[in-house]
Motif scaffolding. Structure first.
Motif, PDB file in Angstrom:
ATOM      1  N   LYS A 222       0.813  -1.210   0.000  1.00  0.00           N
ATOM      2  CA  LYS A 222       0.000   0.000   0.000  1.00  0.00           C
ATOM      3  C   LYS A 222       0.849   1.263   0.000  1.00  0.00           C
ATOM      4  N   LYS A 223       2.082   1.172   0.428  1.00  0.00           N
ATOM      5  CA  LYS A 223       2.954   2.356   0.432  1.00  0.00           C
ATOM      6  C   LYS A 223       3.322   2.784  -0.986  1.00  0.00           C
ATOM      7  N   GLY A 224       2.978   1.924  -1.983  1.00  0.00           N
ATOM      8  CA  GLY A 224       3.189   2.324  -3.359  1.00  0.00           C
ATOM      9  C   GLY A 224       4.307   1.619  -4.060  1.00  0.00           C
ATOM     10  N   THR A 225       4.570   0.367  -3.694  1.00  0.00           N
ATOM     11  CA  THR A 225       5.624  -0.386  -4.378  1.00  0.00           C
ATOM     12  C   THR A 225       5.088  -1.730  -4.850  1.00  0.00           C
ATOM     13  N   MET A 226       5.690  -2.216  -5.931  1.00  0.00           N
ATOM     14  CA  MET A 226       5.367  -3.532  -6.484  1.00  0.00           C
ATOM     15  C   MET A 226       6.642  -4.371  -6.441  1.00  0.00           C
ATOM     16  N   HIS A 227       6.621  -5.500  -5.719  1.00  0.00           N
ATOM     17  CA  HIS A 227       7.772  -6.392  -5.603  1.00  0.00           C
ATOM     18  C   HIS A 227       7.593  -7.552  -6.589  1.00  0.00           C
ATOM     19  N   ILE A 228       8.596  -7.746  -7.434  1.00  0.00           N
ATOM     20  CA  ILE A 228       8.528  -8.755  -8.495  1.00  0.00           C
ATOM     21  C   ILE A 228       9.597  -9.819  -8.247  1.00  0.00           C
ATOM     22  N   LYS A 229       9.176 -11.086  -8.261  1.00  0.00           N
ATOM     23  CA  LYS A 229      10.099 -12.205  -8.101  1.00  0.00           C
ATOM     24  C   LYS A 229       9.967 -13.105  -9.331  1.00  0.00           C
ATOM     25  N   PHE A 230      11.017 -13.143 -10.162  1.00  0.00           N
ATOM     26  CA  PHE A 230      10.965 -13.867 -11.429  1.00  0.00           C
ATOM     27  C   PHE A 230      10.984 -15.374 -11.217  1.00  0.00           C
ATOM     28  N   HIS A 231      10.264 -16.094 -12.106  1.00  0.00           N
ATOM     29  CA  HIS A 231      10.221 -17.551 -12.033  1.00  0.00           C
ATOM     30  C   HIS A 231      11.437 -18.188 -12.694  1.00  0.00           C
ATOM     31  N   ASN A 232      11.889 -17.609 -13.820  1.00  0.00           N
ATOM     32  CA  ASN A 232      12.877 -18.256 -14.694  1.00  0.00           C
ATOM     33  C   ASN A 232      14.162 -17.435 -14.716  1.00  0.00           C
ATOM     34  N   GLN A 233      15.194 -17.928 -14.071  1.00  0.00           N
ATOM     35  CA  GLN A 233      16.465 -17.196 -14.011  1.00  0.00           C
ATOM     36  C   GLN A 233      17.106 -17.090 -15.399  1.00  0.00           C
ATOM     37  N   ASP A 234      16.918 -18.121 -16.234  1.00  0.00           N
ATOM     38  CA  ASP A 234      17.476 -18.060 -17.594  1.00  0.00           C
ATOM     39  C   ASP A 234      16.927 -16.860 -18.357  1.00  0.00           C
ATOM     40  N   LEU A 235      15.619 -16.578 -18.188  1.00  0.00           N
ATOM     41  CA  LEU A 235      15.004 -15.456 -18.887  1.00  0.00           C
ATOM     42  C   LEU A 235      15.544 -14.129 -18.356  1.00  0.00           C
ATOM     43  N   VAL A 236      15.781 -14.067 -17.048  1.00  0.00           N
ATOM     44  CA  VAL A 236      16.385 -12.869 -16.461  1.00  0.00           C
ATOM     45  C   VAL A 236      17.798 -12.685 -17.007  1.00  0.00           C
TER      46      VAL A 236
END
Length: 616
Positions: free
Chosen positions: A525-539
């Motif tokens: 709610k403070k205004g942030t979106m936390h993203i955790k990727f599934h595929n390290q190869d794609l990162v």
């Protein structure tokens, strides 16, 4: 002497039953006055129905529109000449002038007195009387009133009415209601009618049978009331029927359009949203539809030009200022000078623009692009009005889009990389987004980690009690990130219905670890979106692509083995794939070399698939 006693005809005396207020309220209950601008009262009597409508209009919000006074247009018909005079006196301006004079007298009583050096005051009774006359003035001020005919059954006006409200003579109420249905069937509109209940309950005449059939066909609603006039000015214990009929607006059919459509062999198709059609289906319908619409519009303009001599203001011969009463304009902002002809080229240009806009809004044609690319190509619409909407021109546009796509995709991927790294570097939490390393010829290189934080304003309501997030805002941000990774992934990952996933999460109050196509999302709610990727190869592929484009990796990256690199090149690899210590990046780099087809290939372009559909 009552008004009933001084009606001028025996016919009027026999059928004149003023409508009681409670019955009027029941009759007009449920009317949405926002939809009503014109009203016809075909058996007006002394104006009870008119008076109530004027009161509702003046006391409600209907009388004003965008700070401009808006009047309700009421036409009346009354067979009795004396009652017509009463109506004209009450609502035609005479009584309004008298009311203004009464209110001026009240104002004079409250004017400042120079002798006593004080203002006069009204008594409580006078204040109440003044409020009464102000309300009476308002009723008349916001009404445009006319008595337009005497006998409704012989009325032949061409004006259309949003509402016909009537309390016709009981003796021939069926004929009056049939007449009202006939009028409203031309263009559509509402009917509210009071009839003797016997007219419907005992349909022994052909006219009553016809009325019953028409009411059934129009899904009329009927409610019966016993003694509806028992407390009226002229009492009767007869049972009455309150009839409510809503006839839909009738657009009719265009002979010009139908002939052209038949000539073009265009089949009637369901009314569907062109933005949902497949590209091939869209083109097969919309190009032909464009040609028919342009031809129909041009034929209509030419027909108007040919009709102009018969639509003149004056019948006087030789009048040099004799302009047509009817004006045909092109575009809603178009204001022609009197006598000026419509611009056919402008019509064609606007119609072209409309169809190009429909194509560039099609979800399959442009929906796979990120928002910045969509805006870029939608910007082409403004210039496309100069080109006909043909398959050839569509093909040329797609070829141009395809030629620009490679650079467009590259810019979009780099823009996302910058957004996830340097754009929000000022935000304390985003420092964990980045892995820094000494790049090729620079010590300011970086790449993203498998977890990133993105500031997003307006995702949650400002109200402290609200725990739900704005689905549309979250979907907009996530969708743009997903589409970038679609280019890198080649759409190999199973699709996820993003909007529905976010909707379900919002409905259940879930804000943590929401599963999306390429990553899980947690919203704060403070205004942030936390993203955790599934595929390290794609990162890794994302990082490699962006860092190579920024020249942060050695030119030989992906072309030679680690052991064949110079010490300077190895140092960059160790920082990019490891912790910077000597040899830390060799193993990871070797894995990249084994799959260069995946990690080093150009991003997938979406337009060739669309191109195939267009070229069919």
């Amino acid at each position: 002497m009552s008004i009933i006693d001084i009606t001028a005809t025996e016919y009027a005396k026999k059928g004149f039953y003023p409508t009681p207020l409670e019955l009027v309220k029941k009759l007009l209950d449920g009317i949405d006055w926002d939809e009503i601008q014109t009203v016809l009262e075909p058996s007006a009597g002394k104006g009870n129905l008119v008076d109530y409508i004027a009161q509702v209009w003046s006391s409600g919000r209907y009388k004003r529109y965008r700070h401009n006074e808006k009047k309700i247009d009421i036409d009346c018909i009354e067979i009795d000449p004396h009652l017509r005079s009463v109506l004209k006196y009450e609502y035609g301006g005479t009584h309004e002038a008298e009311i203004l004079n009464i209110l001026r007298q009240f104002d004079q009583k409250t004017q400042y007195n120079c002798v006593t050096k004080s203002r006069g005051e009204l008594t409580t009774m006078e204040e109440e009387e003044k409020r009464y006359w102000e309300a009476e003035l308002d009723k008349r001020r916001y009404m445009d009133f006319h008595v337009v005919h005497d006998d409704f059954l012989s009325f032949s006006g061409r004006k259309s009415y949003d509402l016909i409200v009537m309390n016709p003579p009981f003796a021939d109420g069926d004929a009056h209601l049939l007449k009202a249905i006939e009028l409203q069937s031309i263009a559509g509109g509402k009917i509210r009618c009071i009839l003797n209940a016997e007219t419907l309950l005992n349909p022994y005449t052909n006219r009553r049978k016809l009325l019953k059939q028409k009411m059934e066909n129009l899904n009329a609603t009927v409610s019966f009331i016993d003694g509806g006039f028992s407390d009226g000015e002229r009492k009767t214990e007869v049972s009455v029927a309150l009839i409510k009929i809503d006839i839909p607006f009738y657009r009719g059919k265009s002979d010009i359009y139908d002939r052209l459509k038949e000539a073009a062999n265009v089949e009637d198709v369901p009314d569907v949203d062109v933005t949902d059609l497949s590209v091939s289906d869209l083109l097969s319908r919309i190009v032909t539809q464009f040609n028919v619409e342009v031809d129909a519009g041009l034929k209509l303009i030419r027909e108007y030009v040919a009709m102009q001599p018969y639509l003149l203001e004056s019948l006087a011969n030789g009048n040099s200022y004799n302009y047509p009463n009817l004006s045909l304009t092109v575009g809603y902002k178009d204001h022609l000078y009197r006598g000026e002809l419509p611009d056919t080229n402008k019509f064609v240009r606007l119609t072209r623009h409309k169809y190009w806009e429909a194509l560039f809004s099609n979800k399959e044609f442009i929906g796979k692009l990120t928002s910045n690319l969509r805006e870029k190509y939608r910007g082409m619409v403004n210039s496309m009005g100069n080109y006909d909407f043909t398959l050839f021109n569509i093909q040329q546009v797609v070829i141009e889009m395809n030629a620009e796509m490679a650079q467009g995709i590259q810019d979009t991927i780099i823009a996302l990389f910058d957004k996830l790294t340097t754009e929000h570097s000022w935000y304390p939490e985003t420092s964990r987004n980045i892995h820094y390393y000494n790049g090729w010829k620079t010590n300011k290189a970086h790449k993203i980690n498998s977890k990133v934080i993105v500031p997003v304003n307006g995702m949650f309501s400002d109200y402290s009690w609200s725990k739900t997030f704005e689905v549309g805002k979250a979907a907009e941000v996530i969708s743009d990130i997903e589409k970038v990774f679609d280019y890198l992934d080649g759409n190999m990952t199973v699709s996820v219905d993003l909007y529905r996933t976010l909707e379900r999460a919002c409905e259940s109050g879930l804000t943590r670890n929401i599963p999306c196509k390429y990553f899980d999302v947690t919203l704060y709610k403070k205004g942030t979106m936390h993203i955790k990727f599934h595929n390290q190869d794609l990162v890794d592929r994302f990082n490699i692509y962006c860092c190579r484009k920024k020249n942060w990796l050695p030119p030989c990256y992906g072309n030679i083995a680690y052991q064949n690199m110079s010490q300077e090149e190895k140092t960059v690899i160790d920082g990019f794939h490891g912790d910077g210590t000597s040899g830390a990046g060799e193993k990871s780099y070797s894995a990249i070399l084994e799959r260069t087809g995946y990690f080093l290939s150009a991003p997938t372009q979406e337009m060739p698939a669309l191109m195939a559909a267009v070229m069919q």
